[in-house]
Design a protein around this motif. Sequence first.
Motif, mmCIF file in Angstrom:
data_model
loop_
_atom_site.group_PDB
_atom_site.id
_atom_site.type_symbol
_atom_site.label_atom_id
_atom_site.label_comp_id
_atom_site.label_asym_id
_atom_site.label_seq_id
_atom_site.Cartn_x
_atom_site.Cartn_y
_atom_site.Cartn_z
ATOM 1 N N ARG A 25 0.850 -1.191 0.000
ATOM 2 C CA ARG A 25 0.000 0.000 0.000
ATOM 3 C C ARG A 25 0.885 1.240 0.000
ATOM 4 N NH1 ARG A 25 -4.326 -0.820 4.736
ATOM 5 N NH2 ARG A 25 -5.108 1.093 3.844
ATOM 6 N N PRO A 26 0.521 2.265 -0.764
ATOM 7 C CA PRO A 26 1.267 3.521 -0.699
ATOM 8 C C PRO A 26 1.117 4.151 0.689
ATOM 9 C CG PRO A 26 -0.241 3.508 -2.583
ATOM 10 C CD PRO A 26 -0.567 2.317 -1.736
ATOM 11 N N VAL A 27 2.191 4.780 1.149
ATOM 12 C CA VAL A 27 2.184 5.410 2.476
ATOM 13 C C VAL A 27 2.570 6.875 2.310
ATOM 14 C CG1 VAL A 27 3.221 5.398 4.782
ATOM 15 C CG2 VAL A 27 2.812 3.231 3.592
ATOM 16 N N LEU A 28 1.784 7.759 2.905
ATOM 17 C CA LEU A 28 2.096 9.181 2.962
ATOM 18 C C LEU A 28 2.463 9.514 4.399
ATOM 19 C CD1 LEU A 28 2.122 11.906 1.349
ATOM 20 C CD2 LEU A 28 -0.155 12.298 2.312
ATOM 21 N N LEU A 29 3.699 9.927 4.605
ATOM 22 C CA LEU A 29 4.196 10.294 5.931
ATOM 23 C C LEU A 29 4.235 11.811 6.028
ATOM 24 C CD1 LEU A 29 7.254 7.927 5.662
ATOM 25 C CD2 LEU A 29 5.251 7.486 7.098
ATOM 26 N N ALA A 30 3.858 12.357 7.174
ATOM 27 C CA ALA A 30 3.920 13.809 7.368
ATOM 28 C C ALA A 30 4.443 14.099 8.761
ATOM 29 C CB ALA A 30 2.541 14.442 7.190
ATOM 30 N N ASN A 31 5.467 14.963 8.852
ATOM 31 C CA ASN A 31 5.888 15.417 10.177
ATOM 32 C C ASN A 31 4.978 16.578 10.557
ATOM 33 O OD1 ASN A 31 7.475 17.030 8.191
ATOM 34 N ND2 ASN A 31 8.311 18.003 10.018
ATOM 35 N N THR A 32 4.388 16.495 11.720
ATOM 36 C CA THR A 32 3.314 17.412 12.108
ATOM 37 C C THR A 32 3.653 18.173 13.386
ATOM 38 O OG1 THR A 32 2.190 15.704 13.406
ATOM 39 C CG2 THR A 32 1.595 15.852 11.066
ATOM 40 N N ALA A 33 2.855 19.199 13.663
ATOM 41 C CA ALA A 33 2.980 19.965 14.902
ATOM 42 C C ALA A 33 1.654 20.678 15.169
ATOM 43 C CB ALA A 33 4.115 20.979 14.803
ATOM 44 N N ASN A 65 8.800 18.059 17.541
ATOM 45 C CA ASN A 65 9.041 19.325 18.225
ATOM 46 C C ASN A 65 10.327 19.981 17.716
ATOM 47 O OD1 ASN A 65 8.086 21.194 20.178
ATOM 48 N ND2 ASN A 65 9.553 20.438 21.679
ATOM 49 N N ASP A 66 10.827 19.519 16.571
ATOM 50 C CA ASP A 66 12.117 19.964 16.042
ATOM 51 C C ASP A 66 12.117 21.391 15.512
ATOM 52 O OD1 ASP A 66 13.106 17.468 16.601
ATOM 53 O OD2 ASP A 66 13.263 16.813 14.523
ATOM 54 N N PHE A 67 10.973 21.904 15.110
ATOM 55 C CA PHE A 67 10.927 23.201 14.442
ATOM 56 C C PHE A 67 10.133 24.189 15.283
ATOM 57 C CE2 PHE A 67 11.121 19.786 11.295
ATOM 58 C CZ PHE A 67 12.338 20.087 10.711
ATOM 59 N N GLY A 68 10.821 25.141 15.871
ATOM 60 C CA GLY A 68 10.166 26.180 16.654
ATOM 61 C C GLY A 68 9.490 25.689 17.909
ATOM 62 N N HIS A 69 9.822 24.478 18.362
ATOM 63 C CA HIS A 69 9.200 23.896 19.569
ATOM 64 C C HIS A 69 7.680 24.019 19.501
ATOM 65 C CE1 HIS A 69 13.192 23.433 21.174
ATOM 66 N NE2 HIS A 69 13.432 24.703 20.900
ATOM 67 N N GLN A 70 7.130 23.644 18.336
ATOM 68 C CA GLN A 70 5.695 23.810 18.093
ATOM 69 C C GLN A 70 4.881 22.549 18.368
ATOM 70 O OE1 GLN A 70 5.603 25.482 14.120
ATOM 71 N NE2 GLN A 70 6.069 27.505 14.905
ATOM 72 N N GLU A 71 5.522 21.555 18.995
ATOM 73 C CA GLU A 71 4.807 20.358 19.431
ATOM 74 C C GLU A 71 5.281 19.979 20.824
ATOM 75 O OE1 GLU A 71 2.090 18.774 19.644
ATOM 76 O OE2 GLU A 71 2.080 18.219 17.537
ATOM 77 N N PRO A 72 4.968 20.836 21.822
ATOM 78 C CA PRO A 72 5.485 20.601 23.173
ATOM 79 C C PRO A 72 4.635 19.642 24.010
ATOM 80 C CG PRO A 72 4.277 22.658 23.131
ATOM 81 C CD PRO A 72 4.279 22.127 21.713
#
Length: 161
Positions: A25-33, A65-72
């Motif tokens: 199956r195709p998989v779409l991965l997204a890093n989120t915050a 949380n790697d970018f701007g600490h936007q997933e604390p």
Amino acid sequence: MTCVYDFILPSLEGGTIDLSVYRDRPVLLANTASLCGFTPQYQGLQALWTQYHKAGLVIVGIPSNDFGHQEPGTSEEIASFCQRNYGVSFPMAARSSVRGADAIPLFRWLDNELGFFARPRWNFYKYLTDRHGLPTAWFSSLTPPTAWRVRKAVERALQSA
């Protein structure tokens, strides 16, 4: 040969997400915050999931949380936020590092496969793999999940043998 199905991610709700269960199956991965200007892209990811899941598309959100600490937040806070605000029903991994020396193995593999320009530079980078588990496309934060380019890439991945 390594492919996306070789990876296991910690799940946001405990346990693991074994990507091997999505083989073929195709998989779409997204890093989120949750606290990012691009956070409304959760709505687009959910729309893709709703439209293409029965055809075989898998979407996995990977909070970072790697970018701007936007997933604390804690796992519970992230899960609650995603469900309450965007009705997210696709699999979500536990918060993970997606860049640099601390990046999880999946993102180190993507970096190796796709190269420098595909490295996530902010939240909501998206990576699509084909039915063989190999990366076929990536999209920056500036490309919404519902953009024509993303939909066409998803449809191609779903139609591939």
